[in-house]
Each structure stands twice: as C-alpha cells, then as structure tokens.
Design a protein around this motif. Sequence first.
Motif, PDB file in Angstrom:
ATOM      1  N   THR A  65      -0.230   1.045   8.218  1.00 46.75           N
ATOM      2  CA  THR A  65       1.205   0.776   8.249  1.00 46.75           C
ATOM      3  C   THR A  65       1.596   0.087   9.558  1.00 46.75           C
ATOM      4  O   THR A  65       2.484  -0.772   9.573  1.00 46.75           O
ATOM      5  CB  THR A  65       2.015   2.066   8.065  1.00 46.75           C
ATOM      6  N   THR A 110       0.594  -3.641   9.179  1.00 43.43           N
ATOM      7  CA  THR A 110       1.565  -4.422   8.404  1.00 43.43           C
ATOM      8  C   THR A 110       2.797  -4.742   9.260  1.00 43.43           C
ATOM      9  O   THR A 110       3.331  -5.855   9.193  1.00 43.43           O
ATOM     10  CB  THR A 110       2.007  -3.673   7.131  1.00 43.43           C
ATOM     11  N   GLN A 119      -1.848  -0.282   0.897  1.00 44.56           N
ATOM     12  CA  GLN A 119      -1.531  -0.827   2.217  1.00 44.56           C
ATOM     13  C   GLN A 119      -2.450  -1.988   2.579  1.00 44.56           C
ATOM     14  O   GLN A 119      -2.021  -2.951   3.225  1.00 44.56           O
ATOM     15  CB  GLN A 119      -1.620   0.271   3.268  1.00 44.56           C
ATOM     16  N   GLN A 145      -1.080  -4.954   0.932  1.00 45.06           N
ATOM     17  CA  GLN A 145       0.088  -5.432   1.659  1.00 45.06           C
ATOM     18  C   GLN A 145      -0.320  -6.244   2.885  1.00 45.06           C
ATOM     19  O   GLN A 145       0.293  -7.272   3.188  1.00 45.06           O
ATOM     20  CB  GLN A 145       0.971  -4.250   2.081  1.00 45.06           C
TER      21      GLN A 145
END
Length: 228
Positions: A130, A133, A185, A188
Amino acid sequence: DPTELRWYGRAEVMYQAIKNFLYIREVDIITTLHPCLALLLPILEGPQARTIQTPLKRTKMDEVFAILLNSLYLESKIEIRKAYSFHIRRYIELLNIFVVRHMKLLLDALFSCLELPDYSGEETRLNALTALTALISYAWPRYAWSRIPLHKSKINRVLLKLVSDLCPSNTEVPDKAEIRVQLIQVVQCFVLLARCCHDQKGIYVQLLNGCDHSGLADCLQHTLKQLE
C-alpha cells in the motif's frame, strides 16, 4: 486548535519533547507515537508549496521519515517491522511530491519488507504494497523530480518475485484471503506503473504471452484489463 499550538512555540516544545521516542524499539510506543507526529508536524511546519521551483529545504517531517525508514530497514524483529511499516503510507501522503527526497532509502525499506514473509498474516508485506502504490501515485512524472521511471525495472522484479513467493504452485492461485489481498495490491502497482511509464503495458503483454505461472498470469490479465 492548530493556531494555539503555534503560539509561543508550543508545537515546537511538544515536538522536542517526543522526538527522542523515535529511537525506542517498542511496538506500543511506535503505534502511539507516529499518529501523534503525523498530526503535529503539519501544524508545526505549515503547508509546503508543491511546485518544482520550491527549494528542497529539509524539514522536521523529512527528519522523522528518514528515522522511520532507517529503523524499518535495519529492524529484524517481525512485530516491530510490522509496526514501523504501518505508518509509511501516511508520511508519503503528507510529504506528497517531496517524498522523492527519500526515494532510495524508501524503496530499499519497502523491498526488504516485500522480500521476506512475516508469517503472521503478511501484514508487513501488505503495508509495504500500500505504501508502494502511494509512492508511485505521489511521485508521478508530471513533476520534474519524478524518480519512478528510473526505478521501474527494480520495482517490477520485486513484484514479480513476490507473486512467485505468494503462489508457489505454477498451476493454481491460493485461496487464502491474505494472499488474495496482496495480489490485488500487486495488480494496482502494475497498473500505476503502466500509467506512469508508458512502455510498461507492452512489457506486461510480452510477459503474459510467455507466462506458464497461474498466479502471475492472473495478475497480468487483471492489470491489462484495467488498462483497456
């Protein structure tokens, strides 16, 4: 009230009183300290200009973030690494484009989290994904300072290795929830990289055409679908 905290240097006094706790390697302190600093530092330093003409003057936010990254990179205890990694994304959001000042150490710290499992829900890896990203999103190439294209090959290699680690079987994708969340993730990250670095989509197509690994093929297919 932020204004009251600025009066007579109260915010500065608070910062000086708590900053030494940054060096204490205890989960409870790490968990409590960084949300406090994330609230205090913007009040103490005020809004930063976000143009490429702004001089790269280092701030207390930079100081705290560098200490956090070094602590994460050098830490060997799983629970403490998990605690450190949880707060990385919030500092990236606060630093915005100025996060590029920390690019090398930040990537080293995130890669160290992604390369090693934590055997307890994989929260450290998920925190690192996270944060990655967020890093790609904030260090976007519309700014002259962008460093993402310079690091795209290394980012891709680490993500591909992570997918291989998460899906040890070439023929099936694990059903475990924590693995599925991480794979989402990863997709992403691939999507953001492709939008940031325009040659990436073609690379993903080539990888998919020659791929015999179910987990990686699944990630690439979802990536290309989102890029249509």
